[in-house]
Motif scaffolding. Structure first.
Motif, PDB file in Angstrom:
ATOM      1  N   UNK A 234      17.825  25.669   8.326  1.00  0.00           N
ATOM      2  CA  UNK A 234      17.734  24.544   9.267  1.00  0.00           C
ATOM      3  C   UNK A 234      17.712  25.120  10.683  1.00  0.00           C
ATOM      4  N   UNK A 235      16.784  24.634  11.489  1.00  0.00           N
ATOM      5  CA  UNK A 235      16.792  25.005  12.913  1.00  0.00           C
ATOM      6  C   UNK A 235      17.486  23.875  13.651  1.00  0.00           C
ATOM      7  N   UNK A 236      18.489  24.203  14.435  1.00  0.00           N
ATOM      8  CA  UNK A 236      19.209  23.145  15.161  1.00  0.00           C
ATOM      9  C   UNK A 236      19.830  23.738  16.419  1.00  0.00           C
ATOM     10  N   UNK A 237      20.490  22.851  17.168  1.00  0.00           N
ATOM     11  CA  UNK A 237      21.126  23.317  18.410  1.00  0.00           C
ATOM     12  C   UNK A 237      22.552  23.783  18.151  1.00  0.00           C
ATOM     13  N   UNK A 238      22.921  24.853  18.827  1.00  0.00           N
ATOM     14  CA  UNK A 238      24.305  25.324  18.776  1.00  0.00           C
ATOM     15  C   UNK A 238      24.681  25.827  20.161  1.00  0.00           C
ATOM     16  N   UNK A 239      25.974  25.732  20.490  1.00  0.00           N
ATOM     17  CA  UNK A 239      26.453  26.243  21.778  1.00  0.00           C
ATOM     18  C   UNK A 239      26.930  27.670  21.541  1.00  0.00           C
ATOM     19  N   UNK A 240      26.187  28.629  22.053  1.00  0.00           N
ATOM     20  CA  UNK A 240      26.485  30.039  21.778  1.00  0.00           C
ATOM     21  C   UNK A 240      27.276  30.648  22.937  1.00  0.00           C
ATOM     22  N   UNK A 241      28.353  31.345  22.584  1.00  0.00           N
ATOM     23  CA  UNK A 241      29.111  32.124  23.573  1.00  0.00           C
ATOM     24  C   UNK A 241      28.549  33.548  23.499  1.00  0.00           C
ATOM     25  N   UNK A 242      27.745  33.922  24.482  1.00  0.00           N
ATOM     26  CA  UNK A 242      27.132  35.263  24.475  1.00  0.00           C
ATOM     27  C   UNK A 242      28.112  36.328  24.927  1.00  0.00           C
ATOM     28  N   UNK A 243      29.005  35.940  25.840  1.00  0.00           N
ATOM     29  CA  UNK A 243      29.956  36.920  26.410  1.00  0.00           C
ATOM     30  C   UNK A 243      31.278  36.229  26.666  1.00  0.00           C
ATOM     31  N   UNK A 244      32.345  37.028  26.706  1.00  0.00           N
ATOM     32  CA  UNK A 244      33.673  36.470  26.963  1.00  0.00           C
ATOM     33  C   UNK A 244      33.705  35.738  28.303  1.00  0.00           C
ATOM     34  N   UNK A 245      34.229  34.524  28.279  1.00  0.00           N
ATOM     35  CA  UNK A 245      34.469  33.784  29.526  1.00  0.00           C
ATOM     36  C   UNK A 245      33.236  33.229  30.216  1.00  0.00           C
ATOM     37  N   UNK A 246      32.033  33.466  29.674  1.00  0.00           N
ATOM     38  CA  UNK A 246      30.810  32.949  30.309  1.00  0.00           C
ATOM     39  C   UNK A 246      30.462  31.597  29.685  1.00  0.00           C
ATOM     40  N   UNK A 247      29.954  30.639  30.494  1.00  0.00           N
ATOM     41  CA  UNK A 247      29.641  29.319  29.936  1.00  0.00           C
ATOM     42  C   UNK A 247      28.805  29.423  28.667  1.00  0.00           C
TER      43      UNK A 247
ATOM     44  N   UNK B 285      38.955  35.847  25.485  1.00  0.00           N
ATOM     45  CA  UNK B 285      39.204  37.162  24.879  1.00  0.00           C
ATOM     46  C   UNK B 285      40.072  38.043  25.775  1.00  0.00           C
ATOM     47  N   UNK B 286      40.995  37.400  26.530  1.00  0.00           N
ATOM     48  CA  UNK B 286      41.850  38.217  27.415  1.00  0.00           C
ATOM     49  C   UNK B 286      42.850  39.019  26.600  1.00  0.00           C
ATOM     50  N   UNK B 287      43.646  38.378  25.793  1.00  0.00           N
ATOM     51  CA  UNK B 287      44.596  39.139  24.972  1.00  0.00           C
ATOM     52  C   UNK B 287      44.160  39.175  23.519  1.00  0.00           C
ATOM     53  N   UNK B 288      42.856  39.041  23.239  1.00  0.00           N
ATOM     54  CA  UNK B 288      42.378  38.962  21.850  1.00  0.00           C
ATOM     55  C   UNK B 288      41.178  39.892  21.689  1.00  0.00           C
ATOM     56  N   UNK B 289      40.876  40.239  20.425  1.00  0.00           N
ATOM     57  CA  UNK B 289      39.709  41.099  20.184  1.00  0.00           C
ATOM     58  C   UNK B 289      38.422  40.323  20.478  1.00  0.00           C
ATOM     59  N   UNK B 290      37.522  40.914  21.274  1.00  0.00           N
ATOM     60  CA  UNK B 290      36.268  40.201  21.549  1.00  0.00           C
ATOM     61  C   UNK B 290      35.274  40.331  20.383  1.00  0.00           C
ATOM     62  N   UNK B 291      34.724  39.223  19.946  1.00  0.00           N
ATOM     63  CA  UNK B 291      33.680  39.200  18.905  1.00  0.00           C
ATOM     64  C   UNK B 291      32.568  38.307  19.454  1.00  0.00           C
ATOM     65  N   UNK B 292      31.468  38.895  19.885  1.00  0.00           N
ATOM     66  CA  UNK B 292      30.372  38.136  20.498  1.00  0.00           C
ATOM     67  C   UNK B 292      29.036  38.690  20.026  1.00  0.00           C
ATOM     68  N   UNK B 293      27.938  37.915  20.084  1.00  0.00           N
ATOM     69  CA  UNK B 293      27.869  36.482  20.386  1.00  0.00           C
ATOM     70  C   UNK B 293      28.460  35.655  19.235  1.00  0.00           C
ATOM     71  N   UNK B 294      29.043  34.534  19.604  1.00  0.00           N
ATOM     72  CA  UNK B 294      29.811  33.782  18.617  1.00  0.00           C
ATOM     73  C   UNK B 294      29.649  32.279  18.841  1.00  0.00           C
TER      74      UNK B 294
END
Ligand code: NAD
Ligand code: ZN
Length: 387
Positions: A16-29, A64-73
């Motif tokens: 399925x192709x659909x819209x999702x809000x992707x977090x590409x980097x920590x703290x970025x919209x 991801x300040x005190x957590x392991x960063x996992x991106x894009x997510x």
């Protein structure tokens, strides 16, 4: 081919192709992108998300300040939706079922699921570092063939998502998903932390640290349990007026006092509160919540998610003096077994959910929900996926 309400679902078995809000980097919209969502594999379910809300746990892992960063997510775990299709071996859910995803699952087979005391499923307990499905270690989301990681097995900031069947709760189709979606995390967590773990006796005093949705739900639990004093503790004084509606009878802002807040609470309650619940994620608040309970019988319950290097430091004498410290995920509820009864509490009017929902935005405005949480404005913001 599966069908729901007479309509044939043409997407079954297909990407399925659909819209999702992707977090590409920590703290970025977050960025609304077109993603490809693969069909569900064995023991997985693909869900069309209708409503989702923002919980502070999403924000902690996005920052991801005190957590392991996992991106894009793709973040998001508090939501409600409808089953689109099911993978091999899924027998208890069918297309069209109304469901709530939960960040911690219930396989119903392991020693935890079989224990009356635990909801820490061996197979599906919360794992904030994993960004893939457990069956094959792959993501079901991609953009131009590049995988986008999952978050706590739910990733509800997407029009469609794939979730393990053990993390999905089937609920009554009568329950309005735009309201009961907040039972998929915050409200059930706070309510259960009080009712199932802290268990305040009737007439007791209860301190609640952190008056967001989780803390206010914990206060609601204290009110339902018949506590006579419910003391809200928060650094944000704007919370206090709101908190009255949730049964808080008194307020303490640690910033208004020169002495430690545990001493302030001990003075207010003739030696300490009977129960306390920490719903902030702040390590100092966790220590304060423990040290403010009465010796001899006091019980403190930690609910906030700490940063990965946090250390809890207190004098052992505090334990010898018969204070108890506990912690809980999801208010000790077993999601699949227990959540339908919490939905029922709302349907019968015992539990009010409307007062938790202070804002509502369209999916395209999802970053507004992050801004509101940063500013400490409102309680829960519902994100409408359809507009
Ligand atoms: P929220 O941001 O809406 O509310 C948190 C409140 O805590 C805010 O009002 C803030 O002003 C207050 N606060 C922060 N630091 C404080 C301090 N030192 N002393 C007193 N008050 C303080 O967050 P929420 O969505 O209600 O979530 C609360 C916490 O619960 C978060 O840590 C979240 O990750 C955690 N959580 C845990 C579970 C679980 O299963 N254990 C589930 C959901 C959320
Ligand atoms: Zn949550």
């Amino acid at each position: 081919m599966a069908s729901t309400a007479g309509k044939v679902i043409k997407t079954v078995g297909k990407v399925i192709k659909c819209k999702a809000a992707v977090a590409w980097e920590a703290g970025k919209p977050l960025v609304i992108e077109e993603v490809e969502v693969a069909p569900p594999q064995a023991m997985e379910v693909r869900i069309k998300i209708l409503y989702t809300a923002l919980c502070h746990t999403d924000v902690f892992f996005w920052e991801a300040k005190g957590q392991n960063p996992v991106f894009p997510r793709i973040f998001g775990h508090e939501a409600g939706g409808i089953v689109e299709s099911v993978g091999e071996g899924v027998t208890e859910l069918a297309p069209g079922d109304h469901v709530l995803p939960v960040f911690t699952g219930e396989c119903k087979e392991c020693i935890h699921c079989k224990s009356k005391e635990s909801n820490m499923c061996d197979l599906l307990r919360i794992n904030t570092d994993r960004g893939v499905m457990i069956s094959d270690g792959q993501s079901r989301f991609s953009i131009n063939g590049k995988p986008i990681f999952h978050f706590v097995g739910t990733s509800t900031f997407s029009e469609y998502t794939v979730i393990h069947v053990g993390c999905i709760v089937k609920i009554s189709p009568e329950a309005p998903l735009d309201k009961v979606c907040i039972l998929s995390c915050g409200v059930s967590t706070g309510l259960g932390a009080t009712l199932n773990v802290a268990k305040p006796p009737k007439g007791s005093s209860v301190a609640i640290f952190g008056l967001g949705a989780v803390g206010l739900a914990a206060a609601e639990g204290a009110r339902l349990a018949g506590a006579s004093r419910i003391i809200g503790v928060d650094l944000n004084p704007n919370r206090f007026e709101l908190a009255r509606k949730f049964g808080c009878t008194e307020f303490v802002n640690p910033k208004d006092h020169t002495k430690p807040v545990q001493e302030v609470l001990a003075e207010m309650t003739n030696g300490g509160v009977d129960r306390s619940l920490e719903c902030t994620g702040n390590i100092n608040a966790m220590i304060q919540a423990f040290e403010c309970v009465h010796d001899g019988w006091g019980v403190a319950v930690l609910v906030g998610v700490p940063s990965k290097d946090a250390e809890f430091k207190t004098h052992p004498m505090n334990f010898l003096n018969e204070r108890t410290l506990k912690g809980t995920f999801f208010g000790n509820y077993k999601p699949r077994t227990d959540l339908p009864s919490v939905v029922e509490k709302y349907m019968t009017g015992e539990l009010e959910l409307e007062k938790f929902i202070t804002h509502s935005v369209s999916f395209s405005e999802i970053n507004t929900a992050f801004d509101l949480m940063h500013k400490g404005e409102g309680i829960r913001c519902i994100i409408r996926m359809d507009g």
